[in-house]
Design an enzyme around this catalytic site. Structure first.
Site, PDB file in Angstrom:
ATOM      1  N   ASN A 121       0.845  -1.199   0.000  1.00 23.82           N
ATOM      2  CA  ASN A 121       0.000   0.000   0.000  1.00 23.82           C
ATOM      3  C   ASN A 121       0.878   1.246   0.000  1.00 23.82           C
ATOM      4  O   ASN A 121       2.094   1.153   0.021  1.00 23.82           O
ATOM      5  CB  ASN A 121      -0.961  -0.020   1.191  1.00 23.82           C
ATOM      6  CG  ASN A 121      -0.232  -0.004   2.516  1.00 23.82           C
ATOM      7  OD1 ASN A 121       0.457   0.963   2.837  1.00 23.82           O
ATOM      8  ND2 ASN A 121      -0.353  -1.081   3.281  1.00 23.82           N
ATOM      9  N   ASP A 131      -4.616  -6.053   5.047  1.00 19.20           N
ATOM     10  CA  ASP A 131      -5.685  -6.856   5.631  1.00 19.20           C
ATOM     11  C   ASP A 131      -5.664  -8.295   5.118  1.00 19.20           C
ATOM     12  O   ASP A 131      -6.161  -9.201   5.779  1.00 19.20           O
ATOM     13  CB  ASP A 131      -7.047  -6.215   5.324  1.00 19.20           C
ATOM     14  CG  ASP A 131      -7.244  -4.930   6.122  1.00 19.20           C
ATOM     15  OD1 ASP A 131      -6.768  -4.883   7.270  1.00 19.20           O
ATOM     16  OD2 ASP A 131      -7.840  -3.981   5.594  1.00 19.20           O
ATOM     17  N   PHE A 141      -5.392   3.947  14.276  1.00 20.50           N
ATOM     18  CA  PHE A 141      -5.630   4.861  13.159  1.00 20.50           C
ATOM     19  C   PHE A 141      -6.698   4.258  12.270  1.00 20.50           C
ATOM     20  O   PHE A 141      -6.816   3.039  12.169  1.00 20.50           O
ATOM     21  CB  PHE A 141      -4.341   5.063  12.340  1.00 20.50           C
ATOM     22  CG  PHE A 141      -3.467   6.148  12.895  1.00 20.50           C
ATOM     23  CD1 PHE A 141      -2.852   6.000  14.127  1.00 20.50           C
ATOM     24  CD2 PHE A 141      -3.270   7.330  12.190  1.00 20.50           C
ATOM     25  CE1 PHE A 141      -2.059   7.002  14.655  1.00 20.50           C
ATOM     26  CE2 PHE A 141      -2.481   8.342  12.708  1.00 20.50           C
ATOM     27  CZ  PHE A 141      -1.873   8.181  13.942  1.00 20.50           C
ATOM     28  N   LYS A 201     -12.289  -2.464  18.649  1.00 22.98           N
ATOM     29  CA  LYS A 201     -10.888  -2.776  18.948  1.00 22.98           C
ATOM     30  C   LYS A 201     -10.478  -2.336  20.355  1.00 22.98           C
ATOM     31  O   LYS A 201      -9.308  -2.382  20.706  1.00 22.98           O
ATOM     32  CB  LYS A 201      -9.985  -2.160  17.883  1.00 22.98           C
ATOM     33  CG  LYS A 201     -10.290  -2.670  16.460  1.00 22.98           C
ATOM     34  CD  LYS A 201      -9.198  -2.305  15.463  1.00 22.98           C
ATOM     35  CE  LYS A 201      -9.655  -2.651  14.048  1.00 22.98           C
ATOM     36  NZ  LYS A 201      -8.560  -2.603  13.065  1.00 22.98           N
TER      37      LYS A 201
HETATM   38  N1  CTP Z   1      -4.606  -2.804  11.859  1.00 27.53           N
HETATM   39  C1  CTP Z   1      -3.946  -3.865  12.459  1.00 27.53           C
HETATM   40  N2  CTP Z   1      -3.917  -5.077  11.868  1.00 27.53           N
HETATM   41  C2  CTP Z   1      -4.555  -5.284  10.685  1.00 27.53           C
HETATM   42  C3  CTP Z   1      -5.247  -4.213  10.073  1.00 27.53           C
HETATM   43  C4  CTP Z   1      -5.240  -2.979  10.689  1.00 27.53           C
HETATM   44  O1  CTP Z   1      -3.365  -3.678  13.527  1.00 27.53           O
HETATM   45  N3  CTP Z   1      -4.499  -6.464  10.130  1.00 27.53           N
HETATM   46  C5  CTP Z   1      -4.649  -1.500  12.540  1.00 27.53           C
HETATM   47  C6  CTP Z   1      -3.961  -0.364  11.853  1.00 27.53           C
HETATM   48  O2  CTP Z   1      -2.607  -0.229  12.277  1.00 27.53           O
HETATM   49  C7  CTP Z   1      -4.786   0.849  12.268  1.00 27.53           C
HETATM   50  C8  CTP Z   1      -6.155   0.273  12.468  1.00 27.53           C
HETATM   51  O3  CTP Z   1      -5.991  -1.133  12.593  1.00 27.53           O
HETATM   52  O4  CTP Z   1      -4.360   1.385  13.494  1.00 27.53           O
HETATM   53  C9  CTP Z   1      -7.154   0.570  11.390  1.00 27.53           C
HETATM   54  O5  CTP Z   1      -6.801   0.051  10.175  1.00 27.53           O
HETATM   55  P1  CTP Z   1      -7.703   0.219   8.862  1.00 27.53           P
HETATM   56  O6  CTP Z   1      -6.948  -0.375   7.738  1.00 27.53           O
HETATM   57  O7  CTP Z   1      -8.170   1.614   8.739  1.00 27.53           O
HETATM   58  O8  CTP Z   1      -8.998  -0.579   9.180  1.00 27.53           O
HETATM   59  P2  CTP Z   1      -9.324  -2.076   9.342  1.00 27.53           P
HETATM   60  O9  CTP Z   1      -9.460  -2.332  10.790  1.00 27.53           O
HETATM   61  O10 CTP Z   1      -8.324  -2.906   8.640  1.00 27.53           O
HETATM   62  O11 CTP Z   1     -10.747  -2.168   8.697  1.00 27.53           O
HETATM   63  P3  CTP Z   1     -11.225  -1.891   7.189  1.00 27.53           P
HETATM   64  O12 CTP Z   1     -10.077  -2.272   6.314  1.00 27.53           O
HETATM   65  O13 CTP Z   1     -12.404  -2.754   7.056  1.00 27.53           O
HETATM   66  O14 CTP Z   1     -11.546  -0.433   7.117  1.00 27.53           O
END
Ligand code: CTP
Length: 409
Positions: A211, A283, A328, A346
């Site tokens: 990303n 993700d 975040f 969370k």
């Molecule tokens: N995060 C994490 N582990 C993952 C995905 C995300 O620890 N596998 C953490 C990121 O570091 C951030 C937060 O979760 O602090 C939010 O990440 P974001 O990508 O915005 O959201 P998601 O929780 O992944 O949800 P979505 O993709 O459905 O928006």
């Protein structure tokens, strides 16, 4: 510890004979760890050159509003926004008069009018000019505005008279600035875990899914925490191309995939007082990484992806009493709905929500505009500003949360 470490200082130099002392002042500010951006007025250029300041500060020097200003986003107010504080030294009677009446006819007056940062003036001029009620009235106006004066010294002046109006020694000006603007070690001894940047998920031996996260926000947070005296473990993803933070208090751990990040984070989380997860974690990962490079034999290539562990969620589940967890959220739509959902699911104390659909902020930019969502339902808007300043506001808020935490911080 350098007392102005990481501070962004705008040094305005106006056209008085004491301008030569501003050269030493710039050098001393830099030695204290400040990033120094010099603005010269037209008058100042009769006494000192742009080149001198550029060499001393290692930064571009600005003296006009109309030329090309290489590094700044919105040229004429970029320095006003960037500044942690502004010091005008020497400040001539003429310049003080202009500033006192809100003029904005050059880069320095414009920056002063546009900044919200603290402003200091070090007046330097002939005694009669300094003592003239007109000048004193102008100085008073500036003080009323909340700007501060570094009083001139009394002594032999360039014009041969003896009296008040001499610019203090650069060393003393720096000392005065340190007293009000110096770094305070409010987080001394605390342990922070900060994540930054994006993870990479291998597809085959040469390719990966990734990303656009630059890591700038997480780095700014780690640097600010260390500046306040915290021990920081900074776990950063492979998308980051930034120099390591310049502080012995920061330990860096480079990881590649989300699973690597999980391992590093869980290990460091045990002793952490505060965890800030600014990383953009992938993700999904490829179900099976190809052992050999995938050849382009097929018209359509389908990759099977499986979900990565949600590290933040896991941290929320095992959060200790008193531990502060900050996440975040990067969203392109329904920012507040999605963000408050994440905060709850969370088990976070604070969530920093970014609208990544914007072009002028967020991903890869030096600027950001965010909303802070608190566990108690409060929402705070943080306007567009450099990530270094967002980091500072965030850490101020985290210090407040720590002070209110059930277990003494
Ligand atoms: N995060 C994490 N582990 C993952 C995905 C995300 O620890 N596998 C953490 C990121 O570091 C951030 C937060 O979760 O602090 C939010 O990440 P974001 O990508 O915005 O959201 P998601 O929780 O992944 O949800 P979505 O993709 O459905 O928006």
């Amino acid at each position: 510890m350098r007392m102005l470490h990481g501070k962004k200082v705008v040094l305005g130099v106006t056209g008085g004979i004491a301008a030569y002392k501003a050269v030493e002042l710039a050098g001393r500010l830099k030695k204290q760890g400040a990033e120094v951006h010099v603005i010269l007025t037209e008058g100042a250029k009769n006494f000192v050159t742009e080149l001198t300041f550029r060499e001393i500060t290692g930064q571009p020097v600005t003296s006009t509003m109309w030329g090309e200003v290489a590094n700044f986003q919105v040229e004429h107010i970029a320095l006003a926004r960037l500044a942690d504080f502004v010091i005008v030294a020497p400040a001539t009677a003429n310049f003080i008069a202009k500033a006192a009446h809100g003029m904005a006819d050059d880069m320095l007056t414009t920056t002063l009018l546009a900044t919200r940062a603290p402003v200091y003036f070090a007046p330097a001029m002939n005694t009669a000019m300094y003592e003239n009620p007109i000048t004193q009235e102008n100085i008073e106006r500036l003080i009323q505005q909340g700007w501060r004066m570094i009083e001139p010294e009394t002594g032999m002046l360039a014009c041969g008279t003896i009296g008040a109006g001499r610019l203090p020694e650069p060393e003393d000006i720096v000392q005065a600035l340190i007293e009000t603007e110096g770094v305070q070690e409010t987080l001394a001894g605390k342990r922070f875990l900060v994540t930054a940047g994006g993870t990479l998920e291998a597809v085959d031996p040469v390719r990966f899914l990734g990303n656009r996260s630059s890591g700038k926000m997480g780095y700014a947070i780690a640097e600010e925490a260390a500046r306040r005296g915290a021990f920081v473990t900074l776990v950063f993803g492979a998308t980051v191309a930034l120099p390591a933070p310049d502080s012995p208090l920061v330990t860096t751990v480079r990881v590649e995939s989300a699973q690597d990040m999980r391992e590093a984070v869980l290990k460091a989380s045990e002793g952490a007082d505060v965890i800030i997860k600014a990383a953009a974690v992938a993700d999904y990962r490829v179900k099976e990484i190809a052992a050999d490079k995938i050849k382009k034999n097929d018209e359509v290539l389908t990759l099977e992806l499986v979900k990565n562990p949600d590290i933040l969620k896991e941290l929320g589940e095992k959060k200790r009493a008193g531990q502060i967890l900050v996440g975040f959220a990067a969203e392109t739509q329904n920012l507040l709905d999605y963000a408050s959902d994440k905060l709850r699911k969370k088990n976070l104390d604070l969530l920093v929500a970014n609208d990544v659909s914007r072009k002028d902020a967020g991903f890869a930019s030096d600027y950001n505009e965010v909303k802070l969502l608190y566990a108690d339902g409060r929402i705070e808007d943080i306007s567009l500003q450099p990530k270094s300043k967002i980091a500072r506001i965030l850490l101020d808020r985290i210090e407040d949360l720590c002070a209110a935490a059930p277990v003494p911080f």
